[in-house]
Design a protein around this motif. Structure first.
Motif, PDB file in Angstrom:
ATOM      1  N   GLU A  31       0.827  -1.205   0.000  1.00  0.00           N
ATOM      2  CA  GLU A  31       0.000   0.000   0.000  1.00  0.00           C
ATOM      3  C   GLU A  31       0.863   1.257   0.000  1.00  0.00           C
ATOM      4  O   GLU A  31       1.988   1.260   0.491  1.00  0.00           O
ATOM      5  CB  GLU A  31      -0.894   0.023   1.241  1.00  0.00           C
ATOM      6  CG  GLU A  31      -1.891  -1.103   1.332  1.00  0.00           C
ATOM      7  CD  GLU A  31      -2.692  -1.002   2.611  1.00  0.00           C
ATOM      8  OE1 GLU A  31      -3.480  -0.041   2.741  1.00  0.00           O
ATOM      9  OE2 GLU A  31      -2.519  -1.857   3.485  1.00  0.00           O
ATOM     10  N   LYS A  32       0.296   2.320  -0.548  1.00  0.00           N
ATOM     11  CA  LYS A  32       0.982   3.615  -0.490  1.00  0.00           C
ATOM     12  C   LYS A  32       1.037   4.067   0.958  1.00  0.00           C
ATOM     13  O   LYS A  32       0.023   4.103   1.653  1.00  0.00           O
ATOM     14  CB  LYS A  32       0.262   4.646  -1.351  1.00  0.00           C
ATOM     15  CG  LYS A  32       0.965   5.997  -1.396  1.00  0.00           C
ATOM     16  CD  LYS A  32       0.400   6.897  -2.480  1.00  0.00           C
ATOM     17  CE  LYS A  32       0.904   6.470  -3.853  1.00  0.00           C
ATOM     18  NZ  LYS A  32       0.567   7.473  -4.901  1.00  0.00           N
ATOM     19  N   THR A  33       2.237   4.383   1.423  1.00  0.00           N
ATOM     20  CA  THR A  33       2.460   4.675   2.839  1.00  0.00           C
ATOM     21  C   THR A  33       3.313   5.926   2.988  1.00  0.00           C
ATOM     22  O   THR A  33       4.313   6.094   2.285  1.00  0.00           O
ATOM     23  CB  THR A  33       3.173   3.489   3.527  1.00  0.00           C
ATOM     24  OG1 THR A  33       2.410   2.301   3.329  1.00  0.00           O
ATOM     25  CG2 THR A  33       3.341   3.743   5.017  1.00  0.00           C
ATOM     26  N   LEU A  66       0.861  16.615  11.502  1.00  0.00           N
ATOM     27  CA  LEU A  66       0.909  15.155  11.549  1.00  0.00           C
ATOM     28  C   LEU A  66      -0.195  14.605  12.442  1.00  0.00           C
ATOM     29  O   LEU A  66      -0.856  13.622  12.098  1.00  0.00           O
ATOM     30  CB  LEU A  66       2.278  14.691  12.042  1.00  0.00           C
ATOM     31  CG  LEU A  66       2.474  13.179  12.189  1.00  0.00           C
ATOM     32  CD1 LEU A  66       2.208  12.476  10.867  1.00  0.00           C
ATOM     33  CD2 LEU A  66       3.877  12.874  12.679  1.00  0.00           C
ATOM     34  N   ASP A  67      -0.413  15.238  13.581  1.00  0.00           N
ATOM     35  CA  ASP A  67      -1.504  14.810  14.464  1.00  0.00           C
ATOM     36  C   ASP A  67      -2.847  14.877  13.740  1.00  0.00           C
ATOM     37  O   ASP A  67      -3.721  14.034  13.941  1.00  0.00           O
ATOM     38  CB  ASP A  67      -1.558  15.689  15.716  1.00  0.00           C
ATOM     39  CG  ASP A  67      -0.360  15.483  16.634  1.00  0.00           C
ATOM     40  OD1 ASP A  67       0.321  14.455  16.490  1.00  0.00           O
ATOM     41  OD2 ASP A  67      -0.106  16.361  17.479  1.00  0.00           O
ATOM     42  N   PHE A  68      -3.001  15.875  12.877  1.00  0.00           N
ATOM     43  CA  PHE A  68      -4.278  16.102  12.191  1.00  0.00           C
ATOM     44  C   PHE A  68      -4.519  15.081  11.082  1.00  0.00           C
ATOM     45  O   PHE A  68      -5.649  14.631  10.880  1.00  0.00           O
ATOM     46  CB  PHE A  68      -4.293  17.522  11.615  1.00  0.00           C
ATOM     47  CG  PHE A  68      -5.615  17.943  11.056  1.00  0.00           C
ATOM     48  CD1 PHE A  68      -6.631  18.379  11.890  1.00  0.00           C
ATOM     49  CD2 PHE A  68      -5.847  17.905   9.689  1.00  0.00           C
ATOM     50  CE1 PHE A  68      -7.860  18.770  11.374  1.00  0.00           C
ATOM     51  CE2 PHE A  68      -7.070  18.296   9.163  1.00  0.00           C
ATOM     52  CZ  PHE A  68      -8.080  18.726  10.005  1.00  0.00           C
ATOM     53  N   ASP A 127      -7.899   6.367   7.994  1.00  0.00           N
ATOM     54  CA  ASP A 127      -7.904   6.220   6.538  1.00  0.00           C
ATOM     55  C   ASP A 127      -6.524   6.420   5.916  1.00  0.00           C
ATOM     56  O   ASP A 127      -6.317   6.086   4.748  1.00  0.00           O
ATOM     57  CB  ASP A 127      -8.872   7.232   5.918  1.00  0.00           C
ATOM     58  CG  ASP A 127     -10.313   6.957   6.320  1.00  0.00           C
ATOM     59  OD1 ASP A 127     -10.634   5.776   6.570  1.00  0.00           O
ATOM     60  OD2 ASP A 127     -11.097   7.916   6.402  1.00  0.00           O
ATOM     61  N   ALA A 128      -5.603   6.982   6.664  1.00  0.00           N
ATOM     62  CA  ALA A 128      -4.262   7.248   6.133  1.00  0.00           C
ATOM     63  C   ALA A 128      -3.279   6.225   6.688  1.00  0.00           C
ATOM     64  O   ALA A 128      -3.297   5.920   7.878  1.00  0.00           O
ATOM     65  CB  ALA A 128      -3.821   8.659   6.510  1.00  0.00           C
ATOM     66  N   ARG A 129      -2.434   5.685   5.805  1.00  0.00           N
ATOM     67  CA  ARG A 129      -1.416   4.745   6.273  1.00  0.00           C
ATOM     68  C   ARG A 129      -0.127   5.523   6.503  1.00  0.00           C
ATOM     69  O   ARG A 129       0.538   5.966   5.560  1.00  0.00           O
ATOM     70  CB  ARG A 129      -1.202   3.626   5.255  1.00  0.00           C
ATOM     71  CG  ARG A 129      -0.152   2.628   5.709  1.00  0.00           C
ATOM     72  CD  ARG A 129      -0.181   1.346   4.920  1.00  0.00           C
ATOM     73  NE  ARG A 129       0.933   0.490   5.298  1.00  0.00           N
ATOM     74  CZ  ARG A 129       0.997  -0.242   6.403  1.00  0.00           C
ATOM     75  NH1 ARG A 129      -0.015  -0.212   7.255  1.00  0.00           N
ATOM     76  NH2 ARG A 129       2.045  -0.994   6.663  1.00  0.00           N
ATOM     77  N   ILE A 130       0.209   5.696   7.772  1.00  0.00           N
ATOM     78  CA  ILE A 130       1.371   6.495   8.160  1.00  0.00           C
ATOM     79  C   ILE A 130       2.219   5.696   9.140  1.00  0.00           C
ATOM     80  O   ILE A 130       1.697   5.085  10.073  1.00  0.00           O
ATOM     81  CB  ILE A 130       0.929   7.824   8.811  1.00  0.00           C
ATOM     82  CG1 ILE A 130       0.119   8.658   7.811  1.00  0.00           C
ATOM     83  CG2 ILE A 130       2.132   8.613   9.309  1.00  0.00           C
ATOM     84  CD1 ILE A 130      -0.473   9.916   8.403  1.00  0.00           C
ATOM     85  N   ARG A 161      -1.471  11.117  -1.417  1.00  0.00           N
ATOM     86  CA  ARG A 161      -2.918  10.923  -1.557  1.00  0.00           C
ATOM     87  C   ARG A 161      -3.627  10.993  -0.200  1.00  0.00           C
ATOM     88  O   ARG A 161      -4.531  10.210   0.084  1.00  0.00           O
ATOM     89  CB  ARG A 161      -3.222   9.602  -2.255  1.00  0.00           C
ATOM     90  CG  ARG A 161      -2.700   9.524  -3.679  1.00  0.00           C
ATOM     91  CD  ARG A 161      -3.357  10.586  -4.555  1.00  0.00           C
ATOM     92  NE  ARG A 161      -2.781  10.649  -5.883  1.00  0.00           N
ATOM     93  CZ  ARG A 161      -3.201   9.920  -6.923  1.00  0.00           C
ATOM     94  NH1 ARG A 161      -4.193   9.085  -6.753  1.00  0.00           N
ATOM     95  NH2 ARG A 161      -2.626  10.050  -8.097  1.00  0.00           N
ATOM     96  N   ILE A 162      -3.161  11.919   0.627  1.00  0.00           N
ATOM     97  CA  ILE A 162      -3.826  12.208   1.892  1.00  0.00           C
ATOM     98  C   ILE A 162      -4.505  13.557   1.723  1.00  0.00           C
ATOM     99  O   ILE A 162      -3.848  14.597   1.705  1.00  0.00           O
ATOM    100  CB  ILE A 162      -2.827  12.238   3.066  1.00  0.00           C
ATOM    101  CG1 ILE A 162      -2.168  10.870   3.237  1.00  0.00           C
ATOM    102  CG2 ILE A 162      -3.521  12.663   4.354  1.00  0.00           C
ATOM    103  CD1 ILE A 162      -1.080  10.846   4.292  1.00  0.00           C
TER     104      ILE A 162
END
Length: 200
Positions: free
Chosen positions: A7-9, A28-30, A35-38, A91-92
């Motif tokens: 996955e895109k990370t 970053l907290d926001f 839904d976001a892979r971080i 793509r965030i």
């Protein structure tokens, strides 16, 4: 820490005490949502875990897909580029209003922390007079350089006098009377002249 997948990370490289990392921390907290892979990597661990990616400084944000690095950037260097990086590369999706709001909050927080770090250096440093002078210069510039004369000179005197008092207090402590602190005190008049002649 999670591992890279196909996955895109978005991988965040950071370290404690890094002002750029503090600047983008509110953002970053926001964006760190389900839904976001971080993945967040502390700098020391990063060098051990991903040496092939050549992490040289922080903060660094990188986008990976299928285990390969697609793009990277210093998120503290360019606000416009960071907005595009998040929305187009990582793509965030984030609205510009909230993006700017979080970075502004981060800037305020980083400014406060920078002042805290400078204060700690003045109070704790015993081995490097240049570090004390650099921290003092930072404190004076933040407090005084936006002022006009004669208010600027009065402000510089107040800050330098306070630093002088702090250093003398530290020198009165056991093992506190170091050559480094004496040298820093001797440098304060020269620093005043430098700052008085500084052009904003």
């Amino acid at each position: 820490m999670n591992e890279l997948t196909d996955e895109k990370t978005l991988v965040i490289y950071r370290r404690n005490g890094c002002l750029g990392c503090i600047y983008v921390s509110k953002l970053l907290d926001f964006i760190d949502t389900p839904d976001a892979r971080i993945i967040a990597c502390e700098c020391d661990n990063t060098k051990e875990k991903y040496p092939e990616f050549g992490i040289k400084s922080t903060p660094l944000w990188a986008v990976f897909e299928h285990g390969e690095k697609l793009s990277e950037m210093n998120p503290a260097s360019d606000r416009e580029a960071l907005f595009r990086f998040l929305n187009e590369t990582a793509r965030i999706e984030i609205l510009r209003l909230f993006f700017d709001m979080q970075l502004d909050l981060g800037r305020e927080y980083a400014d406060r922390m920078q002042d805290v770090f400078a204060e700690l250096i003045v109070r704790k440093q015993k081995e490097d007079a240049n570090a004390i002078i650099s921290a003092t210069r930072l404190k004076v510039m933040k407090a005084c350089m936006s002022k006009s004369y004669p208010e600027r000179e009065e402000c510089i005197d107040q800050v330098l006098n306070r630093i002088h008092v702090i250093l003398k207090e530290r020198m009165s402590e056991p093992d506190g009377d170091t050559e480094v602190r004496r040298k820093a005190i001797e440098e304060l008049p020269r620093l005043k002249e430098e700052l008085l002649n500084y052009t904003v």
